[in-house]
Design a protein around this motif. Structure first.
Motif, short mmCIF file in Angstrom:
data_model
loop_
_atom_site.label_atom_id
_atom_site.label_comp_id
_atom_site.label_asym_id
_atom_site.label_seq_id
_atom_site.Cartn_x
_atom_site.Cartn_y
_atom_site.Cartn_z
N LYS A 1 46.53 72.27 -85.00
CA LYS A 1 46.98 73.60 -85.41
C LYS A 1 45.90 74.65 -85.12
O LYS A 1 46.20 75.72 -84.60
CB LYS A 1 47.32 73.58 -86.90
N ILE A 2 44.66 74.31 -85.41
CA ILE A 2 43.54 75.24 -85.15
C ILE A 2 43.40 75.50 -83.66
O ILE A 2 43.25 76.66 -83.24
CB ILE A 2 42.21 74.67 -85.72
N THR A 3 43.45 74.46 -82.85
CA THR A 3 43.25 74.63 -81.41
C THR A 3 44.42 75.36 -80.76
O THR A 3 44.23 76.10 -79.81
CB THR A 3 43.02 73.29 -80.69
N ALA B 1 45.72 61.33 -89.91
CA ALA B 1 46.87 62.07 -89.41
C ALA B 1 46.81 63.53 -89.84
O ALA B 1 47.09 64.44 -89.05
CB ALA B 1 48.18 61.42 -89.91
N PHE B 2 46.43 63.76 -91.08
CA PHE B 2 46.29 65.13 -91.58
C PHE B 2 45.22 65.88 -90.78
O PHE B 2 45.44 67.01 -90.35
CB PHE B 2 45.95 65.13 -93.07
N ASN C 1 50.27 63.71 -82.42
CA ASN C 1 50.60 63.95 -83.83
C ASN C 1 51.80 63.13 -84.28
O ASN C 1 51.83 62.62 -85.41
CB ASN C 1 50.86 65.44 -84.07
N LYS C 2 52.78 62.97 -83.42
CA LYS C 2 53.95 62.15 -83.76
C LYS C 2 53.56 60.68 -83.91
O LYS C 2 54.07 59.99 -84.79
CB LYS C 2 55.06 62.33 -82.73
N VAL C 3 52.67 60.21 -83.05
CA VAL C 3 52.19 58.83 -83.16
C VAL C 3 51.45 58.66 -84.49
O VAL C 3 51.67 57.68 -85.21
CB VAL C 3 51.30 58.45 -81.95
N ALA C 4 50.59 59.62 -84.83
CA ALA C 4 49.84 59.54 -86.10
C ALA C 4 50.80 59.54 -87.29
O ALA C 4 50.63 58.74 -88.22
CB ALA C 4 48.85 60.70 -86.20
N ALA C 5 51.82 60.40 -87.25
CA ALA C 5 52.80 60.44 -88.34
C ALA C 5 53.58 59.13 -88.42
O ALA C 5 53.87 58.64 -89.52
CB ALA C 5 53.74 61.63 -88.15
N SER C 6 53.92 58.57 -87.27
CA SER C 6 54.65 57.29 -87.25
C SER C 6 53.79 56.17 -87.82
O SER C 6 54.28 55.31 -88.56
CB SER C 6 55.06 56.93 -85.83
N ILE C 7 52.50 56.18 -87.49
CA ILE C 7 51.59 55.16 -88.03
C ILE C 7 51.52 55.27 -89.55
O ILE C 7 51.53 54.26 -90.26
CB ILE C 7 50.20 55.26 -87.38
N THR D 1 43.28 56.10 -95.32
CA THR D 1 42.54 56.45 -94.10
C THR D 1 43.50 56.91 -93.02
O THR D 1 43.23 57.92 -92.33
CB THR D 1 41.71 55.24 -93.62
N PHE D 2 44.62 56.21 -92.86
CA PHE D 2 45.64 56.65 -91.89
C PHE D 2 46.17 58.03 -92.25
O PHE D 2 46.33 58.90 -91.38
CB PHE D 2 46.81 55.66 -91.83
#
Length: 164
Positions: free
Chosen positions: A158-160, A150-151, A107-113, A145-146
């Motif tokens: 969060k669900i898992t 990320a969302f 998630n941090k990588v996705a937010a950074s991207i 798309t990014f």
């Protein structure tokens, strides 16, 4: 036989260590590029237009974000997949070290991207006079798309985590 196979398989995690060392070399390359930009800018600072200065600063911010991402991936991945990092008593330890699991790291990588893409998109908008509108359209689509990815990754995480 099974125990030896499992030991061998477990030991192969150390094959990741040279990859993380390679990422540290990428961090060195990024630092060299960062200071190359600074040293290129300084002699021309008085004749540099404000817009060009902002574009250079955004590039520097972009590099700083990528550098932080590299550090986070190197250390967190090493701790999650290879071995715990032993920091001696009295030595400075990063506050998040040992607390970032693989899901959080993802998630941090996705937010950074998304942050890096946002800066790149801002640079594109600041240079909009020199960019075709169709290219601009695609930059926005790629950025969105990014953001959506990320969302979705954060929502699925969060669900898992609630399910456990």
């Amino acid at each position: 036989m099974e125990k030896q196979l499992e030991r061998l398989l477990y030991a192969t995690r150390w094959l990741l260590a040279p990859i993380y060392i390679g990422l540290s070399l990428a961090l060195v390359a990024l630092a060299v590029k960062f200071f190359q930009e600074i040293f290129h800018l300084i002699p021309h600072i008085l004749e540099t237009k404000e817009t060009d200065l902002i574009l250079v600063i955004l590039s520097l911010i972009d590099m700083a974000l990528v550098g932080g991402l590299l550090v986070m991936v190197m250390f967190s991945s090493y701790e999650n997949f290879v071995s715990q990092i032993d920091i001696g008593e009295g030595q400075e330890k990063l506050g998040w070290l040992g607390k970032v699991d693989a899901g959080t790291l993802k998630n941090k990588v996705a937010a950074s991207i998304v942050a890096i893409s946002s800066i790149h998109l801002l640079k594109v908008f600041m240079n909009a006079d020199n960019i075709e509108s169709e290219k601009m359209y695609w930059y926005v689509i790629i950025h969105l798309t990014f953001v959506a990815s990320a969302f979705a990754m954060g929502y699925l995480d969060k669900i898992t985590r609630k399910g456990h």
